[in-house]
Design a protein around this motif. Structure first.
Motif, PDB file in Angstrom:
ATOM      1  N   TYR A 243       0.225   1.678  -3.234  1.00  0.00           N
ATOM      2  CA  TYR A 243       1.341   2.354  -2.563  1.00  0.00           C
ATOM      3  C   TYR A 243       1.333   2.060  -1.061  1.00  0.00           C
ATOM      4  N   ASP A 244       0.160   2.180  -0.433  1.00  0.00           N
ATOM      5  CA  ASP A 244       0.072   1.909   1.014  1.00  0.00           C
ATOM      6  C   ASP A 244       0.419   0.459   1.323  1.00  0.00           C
ATOM      7  N   MET A 245      -0.015  -0.441   0.460  1.00  0.00           N
ATOM      8  CA  MET A 245       0.266  -1.851   0.692  1.00  0.00           C
ATOM      9  C   MET A 245       1.744  -2.153   0.522  1.00  0.00           C
ATOM     10  N   LYS A 246       2.396  -1.499  -0.406  1.00  0.00           N
ATOM     11  CA  LYS A 246       3.843  -1.705  -0.574  1.00  0.00           C
ATOM     12  C   LYS A 246       4.596  -1.223   0.656  1.00  0.00           C
ATOM     13  N   THR A 247       4.163  -0.120   1.233  1.00  0.00           N
ATOM     14  CA  THR A 247       4.790   0.364   2.467  1.00  0.00           C
ATOM     15  C   THR A 247       4.606  -0.640   3.595  1.00  0.00           C
TER      16      THR A 247
END
Length: 305
Positions: A243-247
């Motif tokens: 999730y953090d990487m997608k952001t």
């Protein structure tokens, strides 16, 4: 009235005596093991209860000591990570001062600052984490490591125009570790997070270089950021809990678009006109048809309320 002979009476009394003796013997035989077992249980239960209580108390005392030591270590690691973050940002700010006239001077100063971050602050993390299960404390030191990766890769690109890979970073940390214990190695996830943040710094650098007339250098930055974004789009879908990487990927795409627009606006006059027109439309919507929006460069672009 019945009469019994003395012989019969004697026989009956003997039989009664025998029955009474048998009943007393059975009762004594049954009660003695019960008393003995109760005495045995009472004699063995007390020591067992005392030893169990003391062992549980010792175990909880050991757990408390372990947790207290772990919390103290976490606090020390958090402080060291904050120092790494602060000083890594200073390296990034130093690199942003680069220009075509002072490149060697700025990079020399930034290289010394980056070495100081590694030798003074990263070494504190290494001493705290080497030889331990440092995955338990990853959240405590991960922000500092990501910022250090961002600073190191940013410096490497401005110096050589290439990407500093994970093996090179970990190799530079090996001299800080004790050879007899497991060394601290930066994991792949923290490296990718730092690499994603690098694109934002490159976007700021590219726009600043365009304003100074270094268009070719900005175009190299644009191509470099495109390559990073293209490669990470293949990796991120395969990551667990990304999730953090997608952001960060969304932010990275915005950086790519900003660099491309800045480079195109310099190379293509049509893009300049389109950018101007977009700005005029935005200002016209903000004014709400209550004023005049015009451009001094292009007299044909005038809009009246």
């Amino acid at each position: 009235m019945l009469c019994c002979s003395p012989a019969v009476i004697r026989r009956i009394s003997v039989s009664w005596l025998i029955m009474a003796n048998n009943s007393n013997f059975k009762s004594h035989r049954l009660s003695r093991p019960a008393d003995a077992s109760m005495a045995l249980e009472s004699s063995t239960e007390r020591p067992r209860t005392m030893s169990t209580h003391s062992s549980i108390k010792d175990a909880f005392s050991n757990y408390a000591d372990y947790l207290n030591a772990l919390n103290e270590k976490r606090e020390r690691i958090v402080k060291a990570s904050r120092d790494v973050t602060t000083n890594s940002k200073k390296v990034i700010f130093q690199v942003h001062r680069i220009s075509k006239n002072n490149k060697e001077e700025v990079l020399e100063k930034a290289g010394k600052d980056l070495a100081a971050v590694r030798d003074q602050h990263i070494s504190r993390l290494v001493k705290e984490l080497q030889g331990t299960d440092f995955w338990k404390l990853r959240r405590a030191y991960s922000p500092g490591v990501q910022e250090y990766v961002e600073a190191a890769t940013f410096f490497k690109f401005c110096q050589t125009g290439t990407l500093l890979n994970l093996d090179e970073i970990n190799a530079s940390l090996l001299p800080l570790s004790d050879p007899s214990v497991e060394p601290l190695q930066i994991n792949l996830l923290d490296y990718l997070f730092g690499l994603a943040d690098l694109t934002g710094e490159l976007m700021r650098l590219a726009i600043g270089r365009i304003s100074d007339g270094e268009v070719e250098f900005s175009e190299r930055i644009c191509q470099f950021v495109r390559d990073i974004y293209r490669e990470l789009t293949l990796v991120v879908p395969l990551m667990d809990d990304s999730y953090d990487m997608k952001t960060k990927m969304d932010t990275m795409l915005q950086s790519v678009v900003k660099i491309e627009n800045a480079c195109f606006s310099v190379r293509d006059p049509v893009v300049q006109v389109l950018s101007l027109w977009e700005g005029l439309m935005l200002n016209y919507e903000i004014l709400g048809r209550r004023g005049v929006v015009s451009c001094s460069r292009y007299k044909g672009f005038e809009m009246f309320a």
